[in-house]
Design a protein around this motif. Structure first.
Motif, PDB file in Angstrom:
ATOM      1  N   MET A 196     -20.087 -10.622 -18.142  1.00 34.66           N
ATOM      2  CA  MET A 196     -20.407 -10.945 -20.089  1.00 34.66           C
ATOM      3  C   MET A 196     -19.159 -12.463 -20.288  1.00 34.66           C
ATOM      4  N   GLU A 197     -19.519 -12.724 -20.848  1.00 32.79           N
ATOM      5  CA  GLU A 197     -19.057 -14.069 -21.296  1.00 32.79           C
ATOM      6  C   GLU A 197     -18.754 -14.469 -23.144  1.00 32.79           C
ATOM      7  N   TRP A 198     -18.111 -14.222 -23.209  1.00 31.04           N
ATOM      8  CA  TRP A 198     -17.870 -14.863 -25.020  1.00 31.04           C
ATOM      9  C   TRP A 198     -17.413 -16.005 -24.494  1.00 31.04           C
ATOM     10  N   GLY A 199     -18.560 -17.219 -25.331  1.00 29.61           N
ATOM     11  CA  GLY A 199     -18.081 -18.256 -25.393  1.00 29.61           C
ATOM     12  C   GLY A 199     -17.391 -19.280 -27.228  1.00 29.61           C
ATOM     13  N   PRO A 200     -17.090 -19.456 -27.689  1.00 26.48           N
ATOM     14  CA  PRO A 200     -17.225 -19.933 -28.355  1.00 26.48           C
ATOM     15  C   PRO A 200     -18.203 -20.827 -29.658  1.00 26.48           C
TER      16      PRO A 200
ATOM     17  N   ARG B  52     -11.488   2.574 -27.978  1.00 28.37           N
ATOM     18  CA  ARG B  52     -10.465   1.987 -27.246  1.00 28.37           C
ATOM     19  C   ARG B  52     -10.640   1.665 -26.984  1.00 28.37           C
ATOM     20  N   TRP B  53     -11.220   0.594 -26.061  1.00 25.06           N
ATOM     21  CA  TRP B  53     -10.999  -0.778 -25.962  1.00 25.06           C
ATOM     22  C   TRP B  53     -11.158  -2.080 -26.959  1.00 25.06           C
ATOM     23  N   GLN B  54     -11.827  -1.382 -27.983  1.00 24.33           N
ATOM     24  CA  GLN B  54     -11.881  -2.209 -28.946  1.00 24.33           C
ATOM     25  C   GLN B  54     -10.410  -2.336 -29.715  1.00 24.33           C
ATOM     26  N   GLN B  55      -9.394  -0.854 -30.073  1.00 23.40           N
ATOM     27  CA  GLN B  55      -8.132  -1.188 -30.693  1.00 23.40           C
ATOM     28  C   GLN B  55      -7.537  -1.647 -29.971  1.00 23.40           C
ATOM     29  N   ARG B  56      -6.975  -1.849 -28.400  1.00 20.96           N
ATOM     30  CA  ARG B  56      -6.892  -2.854 -27.100  1.00 20.96           C
ATOM     31  C   ARG B  56      -6.900  -4.067 -28.108  1.00 20.96           C
ATOM     32  N   VAL B  57      -8.120  -4.465 -28.186  1.00 20.51           N
ATOM     33  CA  VAL B  57      -8.629  -5.924 -28.460  1.00 20.51           C
ATOM     34  C   VAL B  57      -7.649  -6.033 -29.902  1.00 20.51           C
ATOM     35  N   ASP B  58      -8.087  -5.856 -30.697  1.00 18.34           N
ATOM     36  CA  ASP B  58      -7.131  -6.199 -32.016  1.00 18.34           C
ATOM     37  C   ASP B  58      -6.217  -5.836 -32.262  1.00 18.34           C
ATOM     38  N   GLN B  59      -5.650  -4.992 -31.472  1.00 18.52           N
ATOM     39  CA  GLN B  59      -3.995  -4.824 -31.152  1.00 18.52           C
ATOM     40  C   GLN B  59      -3.237  -6.540 -31.050  1.00 18.52           C
ATOM     41  N   ALA B  60      -3.903  -7.193 -29.972  1.00 23.33           N
ATOM     42  CA  ALA B  60      -3.787  -8.121 -28.869  1.00 23.33           C
ATOM     43  C   ALA B  60      -3.767  -9.494 -29.985  1.00 23.33           C
ATOM     44  N   ALA B  61      -5.251  -9.335 -30.923  1.00 16.95           N
ATOM     45  CA  ALA B  61      -4.881  -9.945 -31.709  1.00 16.95           C
ATOM     46  C   ALA B  61      -4.678 -10.427 -32.905  1.00 16.95           C
TER      47      ALA B  61
ATOM     48  N   TRP C 196      -6.890 -18.038 -29.855  1.00 16.51           N
ATOM     49  CA  TRP C 196      -6.872 -16.228 -29.431  1.00 16.51           C
ATOM     50  C   TRP C 196      -8.367 -16.612 -29.223  1.00 16.51           C
ATOM     51  N   LEU C 197      -9.430 -17.269 -29.242  1.00 16.47           N
ATOM     52  CA  LEU C 197     -10.285 -17.242 -27.967  1.00 16.47           C
ATOM     53  C   LEU C 197     -10.718 -17.588 -27.056  1.00 16.47           C
ATOM     54  N   ASN C 198      -9.694 -18.461 -27.290  1.00 16.52           N
ATOM     55  CA  ASN C 198      -9.014 -18.825 -25.529  1.00 16.52           C
ATOM     56  C   ASN C 198      -8.241 -18.658 -24.791  1.00 16.52           C
ATOM     57  N   SER C 199      -7.697 -17.888 -24.963  1.00 25.46           N
ATOM     58  CA  SER C 199      -6.405 -17.081 -24.701  1.00 25.46           C
ATOM     59  C   SER C 199      -6.186 -15.704 -23.462  1.00 25.46           C
ATOM     60  N   THR C 200      -5.311 -16.078 -22.519  1.00 25.62           N
ATOM     61  CA  THR C 200      -5.633 -15.591 -21.540  1.00 25.62           C
ATOM     62  C   THR C 200      -5.643 -13.712 -21.523  1.00 25.62           C
ATOM     63  N   GLU C 201      -4.947 -13.627 -22.752  1.00 25.42           N
ATOM     64  CA  GLU C 201      -5.030 -12.403 -22.553  1.00 25.42           C
ATOM     65  C   GLU C 201      -6.307 -12.003 -23.082  1.00 25.42           C
ATOM     66  N   ARG C 202      -6.953 -13.144 -24.287  1.00 23.11           N
ATOM     67  CA  ARG C 202      -8.321 -12.172 -23.979  1.00 23.11           C
ATOM     68  C   ARG C 202      -9.423 -12.144 -23.589  1.00 23.11           C
ATOM     69  N   GLN C 203      -9.035 -13.521 -22.223  1.00 25.81           N
ATOM     70  CA  GLN C 203     -10.166 -13.324 -21.220  1.00 25.81           C
ATOM     71  C   GLN C 203      -9.505 -12.191 -20.390  1.00 25.81           C
ATOM     72  N   GLU C 204      -8.972 -12.278 -20.090  1.00 27.74           N
ATOM     73  CA  GLU C 204      -8.307 -10.568 -19.525  1.00 27.74           C
ATOM     74  C   GLU C 204      -8.910  -9.127 -19.826  1.00 27.74           C
ATOM     75  N   LEU C 205      -8.821  -9.285 -20.606  1.00 25.16           N
ATOM     76  CA  LEU C 205      -9.209  -7.858 -21.631  1.00 25.16           C
ATOM     77  C   LEU C 205     -11.131  -7.925 -21.782  1.00 25.16           C
TER      78      LEU C 205
ATOM     79  N   ALA D  96     -12.819  -9.276 -19.115  1.00 26.97           N
ATOM     80  CA  ALA D  96     -13.194  -9.282 -18.157  1.00 26.97           C
ATOM     81  C   ALA D  96     -13.022  -7.340 -17.912  1.00 26.97           C
ATOM     82  N   GLU D  97     -12.242  -6.908 -18.270  1.00 22.04           N
ATOM     83  CA  GLU D  97     -11.935  -5.230 -18.172  1.00 22.04           C
ATOM     84  C   GLU D  97     -13.067  -4.720 -18.703  1.00 22.04           C
ATOM     85  N   GLY D  98     -13.310  -5.234 -20.404  1.00 20.69           N
ATOM     86  CA  GLY D  98     -14.202  -5.081 -21.181  1.00 20.69           C
ATOM     87  C   GLY D  98     -16.049  -5.252 -20.382  1.00 20.69           C
ATOM     88  N   GLU D  99     -16.042  -5.889 -19.754  1.00 20.63           N
ATOM     89  CA  GLU D  99     -17.079  -6.062 -19.595  1.00 20.63           C
ATOM     90  C   GLU D  99     -18.497  -4.890 -18.937  1.00 20.63           C
TER      91      GLU D  99
END
Length: 322
Positions: A1-5, A32-41, A78-87, A89-92
């Protein structure tokens, strides 16, 4: 899955709307995954809010998530951050099919009961004609039942290439009526000359505020005196009915006054927010945010109707409590 801006303008804020379909049976894992994404953002500079909209009837497992940042550059970070890209990949494995997103730059549009987000792939060199066509759509759409406003967002270089139209209706039924209308079908056929493809997503917010009307700037917000009158219209019968029913029960139970008052207020706010205020806003939308034609007549008619409702409630409760 790819989320491009995908979109921007200036530094007055930026919102990204992400639409995704969660795999059946993976809803808890997604939450649970979305909560981690929100927290990271939330740890990124400029973060203002994150909102999640669950599926509505007829849209199985179709979720929408909205992130709000102070500027487009902060959102882009935020959209291009390493943290978001890793998340991501985990949630794919949590999602079915492709995930889409639109970025709306500038102040976010207000939200009412139902919001539709339509993204368009405009043909190169036809941008001016597309804008004129959208103006034509707006004029026709303004006459449809329940319409509460439309905003058009241009592409954002380097972030999003699509044009995005956001419009609101006071109910899902009215929105579906417009989407399935013959008038819209004719307009879409005409618009094929200007755009190659389009995509529609619908969002319903269960926690909208009492007053959310679209318009150009402050013009789309009902004046304070109208808001006060409509709140009183819904509040008075709510308090009276609760006092005559639940209030007596609470007194009979021997609860202290401060606790009874808290319970009564909690029930009143709940009834107002999720039942009466949406109903009152729908009934008096013509008066809360009148059109440019016959404003004086509309204001007088709406005010008279609300005063008549006041008098009717007074008569009813005078008779009930006599």
């Amino acid at each position: 899955m790819e989320w491009g801006p995908n979109q921007e303008f200036g530094s007055r804020g930026a919102t990204v709307l992400i639409s995704l379909t969660v795999r059946e049976g993976r809803e808890d894992d997604y939450q649970r995954w979305q909560q981690r994404v929100d927290q990271a953002a939330s740890g990124f500079t400029g973060f203002e809010a994150a909102e999640q909209y669950p599926p509505t009837s007829g849209e199985q497992n179709a979720w929408s998530v909205v992130f709000r940042f102070s500027t487009i550059d902060q959102l882009r970070a935020w959209l291009n951050s390493t943290e978001r890209q890793e998340l991501l990949a985990e949630g794919e494995g949590l999602f079915e099919g492709p995930t889409t997103q639109e970025v709306l730059a500038g102040e976010p549009p207000t939200r009412d009961v139902v919001t539709a987000v339509v993204s368009h792939d405009v043909r190169p060199g036809r941008e001016r004609e597309f804008r004129h066509w959208q103006n034509k759509v707006r004029k026709v759409q303004e006459k449809s039942p329940g319409f509460m406003g439309l905003e058009l967002f241009e592409p954002v270089p380097g972030v999003q290439e699509k044009w995005v139209a956001v419009f609101r209706y006071d109910s899902r039924e009215h929105l579906e009526e417009w989407l399935d209308s013959e008038a819209r079908a004719k307009l879409l056929e005409e618009g094929r000359d200007y755009f190659a493809a389009y995509d529609v997503r619908k969002i319903r917010s269960a926690f909208g505020s009492w007053f959310r009307f679209d318009g150009e700037g402050e013009e789309g917000i009902p004046p304070n005196w109208k808001q006060a009158m409509t709140v009183l219209l819904a509040l008075y019968p709510t308090v009276m009915v609760l006092n005559l029913t639940v209030g007596h029960q609470l007194d009979a139970a021997g609860l202290p006054g401060y606790l009874s008052l808290f319970i009564g207020n909690m029930l009143s706010v709940s009834v107002l927010t999720w039942l009466l205020m949406p109903l009152v806003n729908r009934l008096f939308a013509f008066w809360l945010v009148p059109g440019p034609v016959r404003v004086v007549v509309t204001n007088l008619a709406g005010t008279a109707a609300i005063v008549a409702c006041y008098l009717l409630f007074l008569v009813i409760f005078a008779w009930v409590t006599a």
